[in-house]
Design an enzyme around this catalytic site. Structure first.
Site, PDB file in Angstrom:
ATOM      1  N   GLU A 227      46.924 -39.615  -9.926  1.00  0.00           N
ATOM      2  CA  GLU A 227      47.803 -38.969 -10.287  1.00  0.00           C
ATOM      3  C   GLU A 227      47.798 -38.065 -11.549  1.00  0.00           C
ATOM      4  O   GLU A 227      48.271 -38.231 -12.491  1.00  0.00           O
ATOM      5  CB  GLU A 227      49.013 -39.969 -10.560  1.00  0.00           C
ATOM      6  CG  GLU A 227      49.707 -40.313  -9.248  1.00  0.00           C
ATOM      7  CD  GLU A 227      50.519 -41.654  -9.267  1.00  0.00           C
ATOM      8  OE1 GLU A 227      51.028 -41.959 -10.609  1.00  0.00           O
ATOM      9  OE2 GLU A 227      50.944 -42.377  -8.333  1.00  0.00           O
TER      10      GLU A 227
ATOM     11  N   HIS B 110      54.408 -41.079  -0.328  1.00  0.00           N
ATOM     12  CA  HIS B 110      55.652 -41.859  -0.350  1.00  0.00           C
ATOM     13  C   HIS B 110      56.642 -41.038  -0.011  1.00  0.00           C
ATOM     14  O   HIS B 110      57.197 -40.310  -0.696  1.00  0.00           O
ATOM     15  CB  HIS B 110      55.855 -42.334  -1.779  1.00  0.00           C
ATOM     16  CG  HIS B 110      54.615 -43.495  -2.155  1.00  0.00           C
ATOM     17  ND1 HIS B 110      54.451 -44.691  -1.390  1.00  0.00           N
ATOM     18  CD2 HIS B 110      53.625 -43.395  -3.001  1.00  0.00           C
ATOM     19  CE1 HIS B 110      53.541 -45.408  -1.840  1.00  0.00           C
ATOM     20  NE2 HIS B 110      53.039 -44.687  -2.896  1.00  0.00           N
TER      21      HIS B 110
ATOM     22  N   GLU C  56      48.995 -43.669   1.181  1.00  0.00           N
ATOM     23  CA  GLU C  56      49.939 -44.802   0.668  1.00  0.00           C
ATOM     24  C   GLU C  56      51.259 -44.751   1.482  1.00  0.00           C
ATOM     25  O   GLU C  56      52.500 -44.651   0.836  1.00  0.00           O
ATOM     26  CB  GLU C  56      50.342 -44.564  -1.018  1.00  0.00           C
ATOM     27  CG  GLU C  56      48.894 -44.905  -1.928  1.00  0.00           C
ATOM     28  CD  GLU C  56      49.333 -44.824  -3.315  1.00  0.00           C
ATOM     29  OE1 GLU C  56      50.295 -45.061  -3.879  1.00  0.00           O
ATOM     30  OE2 GLU C  56      48.297 -44.426  -3.994  1.00  0.00           O
TER      31      GLU C  56
ATOM     32  N   ASN D  37      43.657 -38.925  -6.040  1.00  0.00           N
ATOM     33  CA  ASN D  37      44.707 -39.179  -5.314  1.00  0.00           C
ATOM     34  C   ASN D  37      46.012 -38.879  -5.984  1.00  0.00           C
ATOM     35  O   ASN D  37      46.121 -39.226  -7.173  1.00  0.00           O
ATOM     36  CB  ASN D  37      44.554 -40.975  -5.202  1.00  0.00           C
ATOM     37  CG  ASN D  37      45.614 -41.448  -4.144  1.00  0.00           C
ATOM     38  OD1 ASN D  37      45.583 -40.960  -3.107  1.00  0.00           O
ATOM     39  ND2 ASN D  37      46.405 -42.640  -4.676  1.00  0.00           N
TER      40      ASN D  37
ATOM     41  N   ASP E 107      54.707 -44.687   3.202  1.00  0.00           N
ATOM     42  CA  ASP E 107      56.026 -45.388   3.364  1.00  0.00           C
ATOM     43  C   ASP E 107      56.991 -44.199   3.642  1.00  0.00           C
ATOM     44  O   ASP E 107      56.902 -43.190   3.059  1.00  0.00           O
ATOM     45  CB  ASP E 107      56.381 -46.582   2.563  1.00  0.00           C
ATOM     46  CG  ASP E 107      56.291 -45.972   1.116  1.00  0.00           C
ATOM     47  OD1 ASP E 107      56.617 -44.828   0.704  1.00  0.00           O
ATOM     48  OD2 ASP E 107      55.981 -46.937   0.305  1.00  0.00           O
TER      49      ASP E 107
END
Length: 459
Positions: A169, A246, A274, A210, A276
């Site tokens: 990030e 996300h 990641e 990432n 979801d």
């Protein structure tokens, strides 16, 4: 310090990479027990992913890798990411003093189950120890701290981890660099320094940057694109880009595959790291169906690009999801519900990987056994009895313990144990299970050595 490595090897298949990582390590292949298996894909997701040379991974909590949670994590996925176990604040809470317990547990579990591990994460603005964030550092001092930590952590697992999220990030939403301890003290070249240190510590591991909200083409993902291009032009070791994903129901970027492809065209791999897809609660059949479509779209976009190495879900069960704690009123973001039953999203992932699913039975009642917590000498479990197309006026379930477990207490059912045989019957108030309904009872038990999940019979 070395800023480049010899020309990259041609990409080898996932099977070959796993074999190289796991030489001499036994590979477990047990199938899920009980009712869960009847709802799963005809082949485990990991087999479908292997056939396409992709990773289908999940983030895990090391302390939960037992019982049903461990069975699903080991059977359905060919890759694991430690959720928190390898973050700086966890492994080096005191300067120079390391705690590897949970990280080691995850790596050892993965090796025993023929899975690769994605190291997560070395350099981040969050979840750092107070000695680091509250320190007064010169650039030279902080650079040495960074080098030492990466050398120690990556070096510990040299040759055992396939991939590292080296920098996490680094950008704000508008594409500018995030103002962090690292950026403010070392400048934007902290990223190149971290990548170089990681390459020196493990020349074989794939190194990634990432970030989140970079799944589609936008200002933030373009800034990341420009950074990766610049790093490659300078000879800085960079092997891949992680798109966290996300996502929110109804907001999957239409440009996802295009964005994956443009990074791949730079000559780096791409991974969905990641995934979801959260929804506003309560979950409804319509929302779950839409979620399934969107899971399928994300996985299919990765499958369509040869340099997309795979997809990792950020926890496979709603009982281990971070979403409800952070986004009030949202949840149901993962492929399994809190009772470890596959949701429509699970079948959609299987479809995107080229498989098929067996739908849940429509004319039966089933019982599913779950370990919900475990400690040195005991554990807590539950059994959920659910009906679809049928109903019960009373119920009785039984199972056989094969490793010496003993029931010590139960609630919402009367349980007895004779030798290895356990029988539990409904209480006076919960014998009725209507069509489409469910009841749950719980118990405590002792264990020693191992705690395999038994097959439950419903009478």
């Amino acid at each position: 310090m070395r800023t480049s490595r010899p020309p990259r090897r041609p990409r080898t298949s996932l099977r070959t990479r796993l074999a190289a990582l796991l030489t001499g390590v036994s590979v477990a292949g047990a199938l899920l027990a009980g009712a869960t298996a009847a709802h799963a894909a005809d082949a485990p997701l990991r087999d479908l992913a292997d056939a396409k040379d992709k990773v289908i991974g999940t983030a895990v909590t090391g302390s939960r890798l037992t019982g049903t949670y461990g069975e699903i994590a080991g059977t359905e996925f060919n890759g694991l990411t430690p959720g928190n176990a390898m973050k700086w604040g966890t492994v080096e809470p005191v300067r120079g003093s390391y705690d590897w317990a949970e990280a080691d547990r995850i790596v050892e579990f993965a090796e025993a189950h023929g899975q690769q591990v994605r190291g997560h994460t070395l350099v981040w603005h969050s979840q750092n120890p107070s000695w680091l964030t509250n320190g007064s550092w010169t650039a030279a001092e902080l650079g040495q701290v960074l080098d030492d930590h990466i050398a120690t952590e990556v070096g510990r697992y040299e040759g055992r981890l396939a991939t590292w999220d080296v920098v996490n990030e680094p950008f704000d939403e508008d594409g500018t660099y995030r103002r962090t301890l690292w950026y403010d003290t070392l400048g934007q070249d902290y990223i190149a320094r971290a990548l170089t240190a990681a390459r020196a510590a493990d020349p074989a591991a794939e190194l990634y940057i990432n970030d989140y909200n970079v799944e589609g083409v936008n200002a933030k993902s373009t800034a990341l694109y420009d950074l990766v291009r610049s790093l490659k032009e300078r000879g800085v070791p960079i092997d891949g880009v992680g798109l966290q994903a996300h996502l929110i129901l109804g907001q999957v970027p239409a440009s996802l595959q295009q964005n994956i492809q443009r990074f791949a065209d730079l000559g780096v791999d791409v991974a969905i790291t990641e995934l979801d897809i959260r929804m506003q609660l309560p979950a409804t059949p319509a929302k779950l169906a839409q979620q399934a479509d969107e899971y399928e779209a994300v996985v299919a976009a990765c499958v369509a690009v040869s340099r997309c190495t795979g997809v990792t879900v950020w926890g496979f069960t709603d009982s281990d999801s971070w979403i409800p704690d952070v986004f009030e009123g949202y949840g149901a973001a993962t492929p399994y519900d809190e009772d470890y039953a596959p949701k429509p999203a699970y079948g959609a992932i299987a479809t995107a990987l080229g498989g098929t699913t067996t739908p849940p039975p429509t004319d039966a009642c089933t019982a599913a056994y779950t370990v919900t917590g475990q400690w040195n000498t005991g554990f807590t479990g539950q059994v959920r009895i659910a009906c679809s197309g049928a109903a019960l006026s009373s119920w009785k379930v039984s199972w056989t313990y094969g490793a010496g477990q003993r029931i010590t207490q139960s609630w919402n059912a009367g349980c007895t144990q004779t030798g290895t045989q356990v029988t539990c019957s409904n209480a006076a108030y919960n014998g009725s299970v209507p069509d489409g309904g469910a009841v749950t009872f719980g118990f405590n038990a002792s264990w020693s050595g191992s705690n395999p999940v038994p097959t439950v019979t419903l009478a």
